[in-house]
Design a protein around this motif. Sequence first.
Motif, PDB file in Angstrom:
ATOM      1  N   SER A   1       3.257 -15.778 -11.408  1.00 58.54           N
ATOM      2  CA  SER A   1       3.605 -15.049 -10.186  1.00 58.54           C
ATOM      3  C   SER A   1       2.421 -14.234  -9.663  1.00 58.54           C
ATOM      4  CB  SER A   1       4.863 -14.194 -10.352  1.00 58.54           C
ATOM      5  OG  SER A   1       4.852 -13.509 -11.552  1.00 58.54           O
ATOM      6  N   VAL A   2       1.527 -13.813 -10.554  1.00 63.37           N
ATOM      7  CA  VAL A   2       0.292 -13.169 -10.084  1.00 63.37           C
ATOM      8  C   VAL A   2      -0.473 -14.146  -9.196  1.00 63.37           C
ATOM      9  CG1 VAL A   2      -2.019 -12.450 -10.773  1.00 63.37           C
ATOM     10  CG2 VAL A   2      -0.042 -11.539 -11.966  1.00 63.37           C
TER      11      VAL A   2
ATOM     12  N   LEU B   1       0.829  -1.209   0.000  1.00 59.48           N
ATOM     13  CA  LEU B   1       0.000   0.000   0.000  1.00 59.48           C
ATOM     14  C   LEU B   1       0.865   1.261   0.000  1.00 59.48           C
ATOM     15  CD1 LEU B   1      -3.077  -0.377   0.126  1.00 59.48           C
ATOM     16  CD2 LEU B   1      -3.002   0.492   2.458  1.00 59.48           C
ATOM     17  N   PHE B   2       1.917   1.267   0.822  1.00 61.23           N
ATOM     18  CA  PHE B   2       2.868   2.388   0.859  1.00 61.23           C
ATOM     19  C   PHE B   2       3.423   2.659  -0.535  1.00 61.23           C
ATOM     20  CE2 PHE B   2       4.298   1.965   5.572  1.00 61.23           C
ATOM     21  CZ  PHE B   2       3.256   2.802   5.946  1.00 61.23           C
ATOM     22  N   LEU B   3       3.789   1.567  -1.229  1.00 56.39           N
ATOM     23  CA  LEU B   3       4.379   1.723  -2.561  1.00 56.39           C
ATOM     24  C   LEU B   3       3.330   2.222  -3.545  1.00 56.39           C
ATOM     25  CD1 LEU B   3       6.566  -1.506  -2.703  1.00 56.39           C
ATOM     26  CD2 LEU B   3       7.309   0.810  -2.218  1.00 56.39           C
TER      27      LEU B   3
ATOM     28  N   SER C   1       9.796   5.516  -2.029  1.00 57.12           N
ATOM     29  CA  SER C   1      10.265   5.369  -3.409  1.00 57.12           C
ATOM     30  C   SER C   1      10.481   3.907  -3.795  1.00 57.12           C
ATOM     31  CB  SER C   1      11.559   6.155  -3.569  1.00 57.12           C
ATOM     32  OG  SER C   1      12.340   5.584  -4.574  1.00 57.12           O
ATOM     33  N   ILE C   2       9.845   3.510  -4.915  1.00 56.61           N
ATOM     34  CA  ILE C   2       9.994   2.142  -5.389  1.00 56.61           C
ATOM     35  C   ILE C   2      11.416   1.907  -5.905  1.00 56.61           C
ATOM     36  CG2 ILE C   2       9.182   0.495  -7.125  1.00 56.61           C
ATOM     37  CD1 ILE C   2       6.592   2.594  -6.865  1.00 56.61           C
ATOM     38  N   GLU C   3      11.963   2.917  -6.590  1.00 55.57           N
ATOM     39  CA  GLU C   3      13.321   2.767  -7.151  1.00 55.57           C
ATOM     40  C   GLU C   3      14.318   2.457  -6.040  1.00 55.57           C
ATOM     41  OE1 GLU C   3      11.501   5.732  -8.173  1.00 55.57           O
ATOM     42  OE2 GLU C   3      10.770   4.380  -9.742  1.00 55.57           O
ATOM     43  N   LYS C   4      14.154   3.137  -4.905  1.00 52.73           N
ATOM     44  CA  LYS C   4      15.133   2.965  -3.827  1.00 52.73           C
ATOM     45  C   LYS C   4      15.050   1.586  -3.170  1.00 52.73           C
ATOM     46  CE  LYS C   4      15.998   7.700  -2.296  1.00 52.73           C
ATOM     47  NZ  LYS C   4      15.772   8.619  -1.175  1.00 52.73           N
ATOM     48  N   VAL C   5      13.842   1.002  -3.120  1.00 51.08           N
ATOM     49  CA  VAL C   5      13.729  -0.275  -2.394  1.00 51.08           C
ATOM     50  C   VAL C   5      13.961  -1.495  -3.283  1.00 51.08           C
ATOM     51  CG1 VAL C   5      12.157   0.626  -0.642  1.00 51.08           C
ATOM     52  CG2 VAL C   5      11.211  -0.501  -2.667  1.00 51.08           C
ATOM     53  N   THR C   6      13.791  -1.334  -4.610  1.00 49.98           N
ATOM     54  CA  THR C   6      13.754  -2.510  -5.482  1.00 49.98           C
ATOM     55  C   THR C   6      14.949  -3.447  -5.320  1.00 49.98           C
ATOM     56  OG1 THR C   6      12.466  -1.245  -7.034  1.00 49.98           O
ATOM     57  CG2 THR C   6      13.432  -3.268  -7.868  1.00 49.98           C
TER      58      THR C   6
ATOM     59  N   LEU D   1       3.854  -8.003  -4.748  1.00 51.25           N
ATOM     60  CA  LEU D   1       2.394  -7.851  -4.655  1.00 51.25           C
ATOM     61  C   LEU D   1       1.965  -6.559  -5.356  1.00 51.25           C
ATOM     62  CD1 LEU D   1      -0.379  -8.668  -3.452  1.00 51.25           C
ATOM     63  CD2 LEU D   1       0.233  -7.416  -1.398  1.00 51.25           C
ATOM     64  N   TYR D   2       2.667  -5.466  -5.039  1.00 50.16           N
ATOM     65  CA  TYR D   2       2.377  -4.171  -5.657  1.00 50.16           C
ATOM     66  C   TYR D   2       2.590  -4.238  -7.179  1.00 50.16           C
ATOM     67  CZ  TYR D   2       3.899   0.326  -7.505  1.00 50.16           C
ATOM     68  OH  TYR D   2       4.105   1.400  -8.304  1.00 50.16           O
ATOM     69  N   GLN D   3       3.721  -4.850  -7.588  1.00 49.93           N
ATOM     70  CA  GLN D   3       4.021  -4.918  -9.031  1.00 49.93           C
ATOM     71  C   GLN D   3       2.983  -5.731  -9.789  1.00 49.93           C
ATOM     72  OE1 GLN D   3       7.949  -6.468  -8.436  1.00 49.93           O
ATOM     73  NE2 GLN D   3       8.946  -4.537  -8.982  1.00 49.93           N
ATOM     74  N   GLN D   4       2.566  -6.874  -9.185  1.00 51.35           N
ATOM     75  CA  GLN D   4       1.616  -7.729  -9.892  1.00 51.35           C
ATOM     76  C   GLN D   4       0.238  -7.095  -9.956  1.00 51.35           C
ATOM     77  OE1 GLN D   4       2.737  -9.892 -11.616  1.00 51.35           O
ATOM     78  NE2 GLN D   4       4.690 -10.364 -10.672  1.00 51.35           N
ATOM     79  N   PHE D   5      -0.123  -6.350  -8.911  1.00 55.43           N
ATOM     80  CA  PHE D   5      -1.440  -5.731  -8.938  1.00 55.43           C
ATOM     81  C   PHE D   5      -1.566  -4.741 -10.083  1.00 55.43           C
ATOM     82  CE2 PHE D   5      -3.096  -7.345  -4.887  1.00 55.43           C
ATOM     83  CZ  PHE D   5      -4.350  -7.640  -5.369  1.00 55.43           C
TER      84      PHE D   5
END
Lengths: 126, 240
Positions: B214-215, A40-42, A48-53, B86-90
């Motif tokens: 993966s979804v 949800l935060f992302l 930042s998504i770039e920083k955590v990936t 989870l975020y990416q797949q959604f």
Amino acid sequence: MNNVLYTIFVISISLLLGKLANYLLAALPASLYGMIIYALFLQLNWFSIEKVTKTNQWFIKHMGVCLVPAGMGIINHFELIQQHGLALVVVIFSTTFILLTVIGYLSERFLITPDNHQSKTTIDSK
Amino acid sequence: MLTTFISNTPLLASIVITLLTITTYQFAAACQQKWQYIWLNPMLFTISILVPLLLLTEINYQQYSEKTQLLNLLLEPAIVALGLPLYQQFKQIRFYWREMTAILILGIVVVIIVSFMLAMWLIKAPEIAVALSLKSVTTPIGITLTEQLHGDSSITAFAILIAGLFGALLGPQWLSFIGVNSAKAQGLAIGSASHVIGTAVLVRKSAEHGAYSSVALILSAVLTALISPWLIPLLQKLFY
């Protein structure tokens, strides 16, 4: 290094909030609330998504080793396996096979809709 | 001698045993990376090396699990890290999410009920029945849920492993045999039945197979977590 600390920070915050959610609402384990909060935060772009990936992918790649201690518990179950090994295998095989069939069949039947083409082109054009 | 070493120098013993576990696992992971055999699963490999070793050195499971507490502690943040996929797949599935959620819920409910009842009928042990009914979910989440519902998590870990190998080895052929050929349907079926192991194999077929697998892996984990805490107690009540 900064990104590593950043990722650890965001994950810790999510986990802490997850613990709070687990304390207030029960039902799900704290780590699962944490996972949903983190997603949800992302989604909300609060972090930042770039920083955590990168660090996050490293975590996921190596998380398997954290599961070994749980799996080692099998050492206490030799008797169960001797007695019920076949039954265990039957249950696991038959239910895996049922799940494959149910999900495969329903998806084949209901996900191949006209908007299939549309959604694909939207993804491609992105 | 070893047991006295463990009780006299608990911290050192902790470090040695944890490092041994990590090294064995990394070695197996490197081997699998090199040769790409499905059955050379790092967890299976590590356990089949460490179990005889513990038996030989007369270290019991209680001691082993105390000494590897660090790994157990890291499991919680590791599960939180699954929030990123989870975020990416959604983002990927927003076109079909209703249909997919409905199909997966149906599949999960059927499989939990059938597994629980079959296990109660054949084995008659509630903690094993709980463990087996949570085998269609990715390992970290399966273990966490099993512990919460008072099942035996080591059985869950093994059942998930076997289901993963079975689905990865025979799943694609079976699906083609029953006329399920689209990448979407194959991906969703294998992802929800065989999790990470299935996804790793399926991704070699095509990127679309891998994406849908993966979804299903992530979505079915979330749905199982939402469904099982009320469905399993209900089943337990039915049997008592």
